[in-house]
Design a protein around this motif. Structure first.
Motif, PDB file in Angstrom:
ATOM      1  N   ARG A   1       9.792  -6.470  -4.322  1.00 59.90           N
ATOM      2  CA  ARG A   1       8.472  -5.989  -3.949  1.00 59.90           C
ATOM      3  C   ARG A   1       8.456  -4.200  -4.334  1.00 59.90           C
ATOM      4  N   VAL A   2       7.493  -3.770  -5.075  1.00 56.30           N
ATOM      5  CA  VAL A   2       7.382  -2.342  -5.370  1.00 56.30           C
ATOM      6  C   VAL A   2       5.947  -1.820  -4.767  1.00 56.30           C
ATOM      7  N   TRP A   3       6.194  -0.373  -4.465  1.00 56.02           N
ATOM      8  CA  TRP A   3       5.417   0.646  -3.969  1.00 56.02           C
ATOM      9  C   TRP A   3       5.141   1.693  -4.961  1.00 56.02           C
ATOM     10  N   ARG A   4       3.984   2.045  -5.233  1.00 56.28           N
ATOM     11  CA  ARG A   4       3.780   3.243  -5.929  1.00 56.28           C
ATOM     12  C   ARG A   4       2.929   4.130  -5.044  1.00 56.28           C
ATOM     13  N   TYR A   5       3.779   5.431  -5.377  1.00 58.30           N
ATOM     14  CA  TYR A   5       3.165   6.437  -4.552  1.00 58.30           C
ATOM     15  C   TYR A   5       2.628   7.489  -5.466  1.00 58.30           C
ATOM     16  N   ASP A   6       1.166   8.007  -5.121  1.00 58.19           N
ATOM     17  CA  ASP A   6       0.454   9.110  -5.839  1.00 58.19           C
ATOM     18  C   ASP A   6       1.304  10.465  -5.003  1.00 58.19           C
ATOM     19  N   LEU A   7       1.523  11.255  -5.897  1.00 58.47           N
ATOM     20  CA  LEU A   7       1.908  12.386  -5.420  1.00 58.47           C
ATOM     21  C   LEU A   7       0.907  13.604  -5.650  1.00 58.47           C
ATOM     22  N   ASP A   8       0.524  14.332  -4.618  1.00 59.89           N
ATOM     23  CA  ASP A   8      -0.619  15.333  -4.674  1.00 59.89           C
ATOM     24  C   ASP A   8       0.495  16.741  -4.640  1.00 59.89           C
ATOM     25  N   LEU A   9       0.705  17.202  -5.832  1.00 61.70           N
ATOM     26  CA  LEU A   9       1.613  18.311  -5.769  1.00 61.70           C
ATOM     27  C   LEU A   9       0.975  19.736  -5.051  1.00 61.70           C
ATOM     28  N   ALA A  10      -0.540  19.768  -5.460  1.00 58.07           N
ATOM     29  CA  ALA A  10      -1.144  20.889  -4.936  1.00 58.07           C
ATOM     30  C   ALA A  10      -1.103  20.855  -3.250  1.00 58.07           C
ATOM     31  N   ARG A  11      -1.000  19.604  -2.640  1.00 59.30           N
ATOM     32  CA  ARG A  11      -1.112  19.646  -1.338  1.00 59.30           C
ATOM     33  C   ARG A  11       0.304  19.106  -0.889  1.00 59.30           C
ATOM     34  N   ASN A  12       1.110  19.119  -1.748  1.00 60.33           N
ATOM     35  CA  ASN A  12       2.653  18.767  -1.320  1.00 60.33           C
ATOM     36  C   ASN A  12       2.720  17.323  -0.593  1.00 60.33           C
ATOM     37  N   VAL A  13       2.225  16.325  -0.885  1.00 58.42           N
ATOM     38  CA  VAL A  13       2.122  15.176  -0.169  1.00 58.42           C
ATOM     39  C   VAL A  13       2.371  14.140  -1.256  1.00 58.42           C
ATOM     40  N   ALA A  14       2.965  12.866  -0.415  1.00 57.77           N
ATOM     41  CA  ALA A  14       2.939  11.681  -1.290  1.00 57.77           C
ATOM     42  C   ALA A  14       2.207  10.764  -0.429  1.00 57.77           C
ATOM     43  N   ILE A  15       1.432   9.767  -1.096  1.00 55.51           N
ATOM     44  CA  ILE A  15       0.603   8.931  -0.371  1.00 55.51           C
ATOM     45  C   ILE A  15       1.065   7.516  -0.197  1.00 55.51           C
ATOM     46  N   TYR A  16       1.396   7.005   0.961  1.00 57.98           N
ATOM     47  CA  TYR A  16       1.725   5.871   1.119  1.00 57.98           C
ATOM     48  C   TYR A  16       0.719   4.903   1.136  1.00 57.98           C
ATOM     49  N   GLN A  17       0.833   3.694   0.503  1.00 58.99           N
ATOM     50  CA  GLN A  17      -0.253   2.666   0.727  1.00 58.99           C
ATOM     51  C   GLN A  17       0.543   1.383   0.900  1.00 58.99           C
ATOM     52  N   ALA A  18       0.326   0.819   1.839  1.00 61.86           N
ATOM     53  CA  ALA A  18       0.867  -0.573   2.189  1.00 61.86           C
ATOM     54  C   ALA A  18       0.488  -1.582   1.224  1.00 61.86           C
ATOM     55  N   ARG A  19       1.156  -2.706   0.812  1.00 56.76           N
ATOM     56  CA  ARG A  19       0.848  -3.672  -0.089  1.00 56.76           C
ATOM     57  C   ARG A  19       0.257  -4.804   0.526  1.00 56.76           C
ATOM     58  N   ASN A  20       0.179  -5.188   1.705  1.00 54.35           N
ATOM     59  CA  ASN A  20      -0.404  -6.389   2.377  1.00 54.35           C
ATOM     60  C   ASN A  20      -1.626  -5.684   3.179  1.00 54.35           C
ATOM     61  N   SER A  21      -2.074  -4.666   3.233  1.00 53.32           N
ATOM     62  CA  SER A  21      -3.146  -4.330   4.300  1.00 53.32           C
ATOM     63  C   SER A  21      -3.669  -2.937   3.519  1.00 53.32           C
ATOM     64  N   ASP A  22      -4.710  -2.276   4.335  1.00 48.93           N
ATOM     65  CA  ASP A  22      -5.369  -1.279   3.789  1.00 48.93           C
ATOM     66  C   ASP A  22      -4.602   0.030   4.458  1.00 48.93           C
ATOM     67  N   PHE A  23      -3.535  -0.047   5.321  1.00 49.48           N
ATOM     68  CA  PHE A  23      -3.097   1.084   5.784  1.00 49.48           C
ATOM     69  C   PHE A  23      -2.330   2.118   4.969  1.00 49.48           C
ATOM     70  N   SER A  24      -2.707   3.220   5.124  1.00 46.64           N
ATOM     71  CA  SER A  24      -2.323   4.305   4.141  1.00 46.64           C
ATOM     72  C   SER A  24      -1.992   5.835   5.110  1.00 46.64           C
ATOM     73  N   VAL A  25      -0.801   6.323   4.439  1.00 47.44           N
ATOM     74  CA  VAL A  25      -0.649   7.627   5.454  1.00 47.44           C
ATOM     75  C   VAL A  25      -0.037   8.533   4.346  1.00 47.44           C
ATOM     76  N   GLU A  26      -0.167   9.898   4.561  1.00 41.73           N
ATOM     77  CA  GLU A  26       0.498  10.867   3.672  1.00 41.73           C
ATOM     78  C   GLU A  26       1.581  11.411   4.327  1.00 41.73           C
ATOM     79  N   LEU A  27       2.652  11.448   3.442  1.00 45.53           N
ATOM     80  CA  LEU A  27       4.032  11.931   3.779  1.00 45.53           C
ATOM     81  C   LEU A  27       4.311  13.352   3.006  1.00 45.53           C
ATOM     82  N   PRO A  28       4.827  14.459   3.703  1.00 43.83           N
ATOM     83  CA  PRO A  28       5.092  15.584   3.257  1.00 43.83           C
ATOM     84  C   PRO A  28       6.203  15.473   2.337  1.00 43.83           C
ATOM     85  N   LEU A  29       5.966  15.984   1.125  1.00 48.61           N
ATOM     86  CA  LEU A  29       7.127  16.102  -0.044  1.00 48.61           C
ATOM     87  C   LEU A  29       8.385  16.841   0.259  1.00 48.61           C
ATOM     88  N   ASP A  30       9.304  16.559   0.111  1.00 47.10           N
ATOM     89  CA  ASP A  30      10.513  17.211   0.476  1.00 47.10           C
ATOM     90  C   ASP A  30      11.680  16.583  -0.576  1.00 47.10           C
TER      91      ASP A  30
END
Length: 336
Positions: free
Chosen positions: A119-148
């Motif tokens: 299974r594959v997940w795609r993360y959108d990266l918001d470099l201005a806000r320094n976050v990666a956006i996690y999006q679950a594949r089988n639900s609407d759950f989403s959360v921002e993770l700090p880039l490191d």
């Protein structure tokens, strides 16, 4: 200040440490601006791009290089200071594999239950806000993770004319996958062959300790690294230094042996820096040390042993290379 820029074409990427001619020569004191491709070679771009279908083994986990460092000989140490590590695209990918990762049967841990789904997940990266956006594949759950941002794979050519796949970590470096290898850190690698032949790849937008599923937030990177050579000083296993800590690595299977290698190196290194005998150093590291996990899924596992420099009376290592390279990095940034 000598600054070199290098962006490899796809056919210039390397998939081994050793066994490959250098892409260029650099002098100690050089700053290299380089581009690294993600572990999928940029082929996985959507959740429908299964690595088993769009990637070809063994052409995974490419590295940029190798670079020949003038004057480097066996018994010396290369110091690579990571000035900056910046995602080169506004997206990154991750995946599970059927027989790869910490929580599945593998070719060395043979089990009868079905293999994991690919299974594959795609993360959108918001470099201005320094976050990666996690999006679950089988639900609407989403959360921002700090880039490191970090590099999972850095190494030199192994000894004895060996060529090792980039996915394998060992004494030469390789796919250690430690989140400690971020911007501001100096990595020390023992030289095994003339020129050292170091290469860098496997950029991660971020990674949890252990890289449990086998992949991180896999991202192409624009990376700036400053290079120095410490003559006549050997380094048995890759070591790291940041402003506050010294770190030793160990890579092996089982995980306990990777742990022992890293702790042994930190204990003996600490003893040499402080003048303590080994049992006194053993006691000190036992109470003051940390043990961040690198990876628990590669052909070898990686552990890190870490201690605050303040507990070692702020002992200077490698002739003060980290401080000098930090100053070089500051000068470089002031010109950009």
């Amino acid at each position: 200040m000598n600054v070199v820029s290098y962006r490899p074409s796809p056919d210039e990427l390397s998939y081994t440490f050793g066994g490959r001619a250098p892409v260029g020569k650099v002098r100690p004191g050089t700053i290299i601006e380089l581009y690294t491709e993600d572990c999928f070679g940029g082929r996985v771009q959507s959740v429908d791009d299964l690595p088993s279908q769009v990637c070809e083994f063994p052409y995974l986990n490419p590295v940029t290089g190798p670079f020949h460092v003038e004057g480097a000989e066996p018994g010396d140490t290369l110091a690579l200071h990571f000035v900056s590590i910046t995602p080169a695209r506004d997206w990154a990918m991750s995946s599970t594999f059927p027989l790869f990762g910490a929580l599945t049967g593998t070719h060395t841990t043979a089990t009868l239950q079905p293999a994991l789904e690919e299974r594959v997940w795609r993360y959108d990266l918001d470099l201005a806000r320094n976050v990666a956006i996690y999006q679950a594949r089988n639900s609407d759950f989403s959360v921002e993770l700090p880039l490191d941002p970090m590099h999972g794979t850095v190494g030199v050519a192994p000894a004895a004319n060996e060529a090792r796949m980039t996915i394998t970590p060992d004494a030469h470096g390789g796919n250690m996958d430690t989140p400690e290898l971020r911007a501001g850190v100096t990595l020390y690698l023992g030289v095994n062959v003339e020129g050292g032949l170091f290469a860098i790849g496997d950029g991660h937008g971020r990674q949890g300790e252990g890289e449990v599923c086998g992949t991180a937030i896999e991202a192409a990177m624009n990376t700036v690294v400053a290079v120095e050579l410490i003559k006549g000083v050997a380094t048995p296993w890759p070591r790291l230094e940041d402003d506050r800590h010294l770190m030793s690595t160990g890579s092996a299977r089982p995980l306990e042996d990777a742990y022992r290698i890293s702790q042994h190196d930190l204990v003996t290194w600490s003893a040499s820096l402080t003048g303590l005998d080994e049992l006194d150093a053993y006691q000190l590291i036992s109470q003051a040390g940390q043990a961040p996990v690198g990876n628990v899924c590669d052909t070898n596992y990686t552990m890190v042993a870490k201690v605050a420099k303040s507990y070692l009376n702020s002992a200077e290592v490698y002739e003060g290379a980290h401080a000098r390279l930090r100053e070089l990095a500051t000068q470089y940034r002031s010109t950009r």
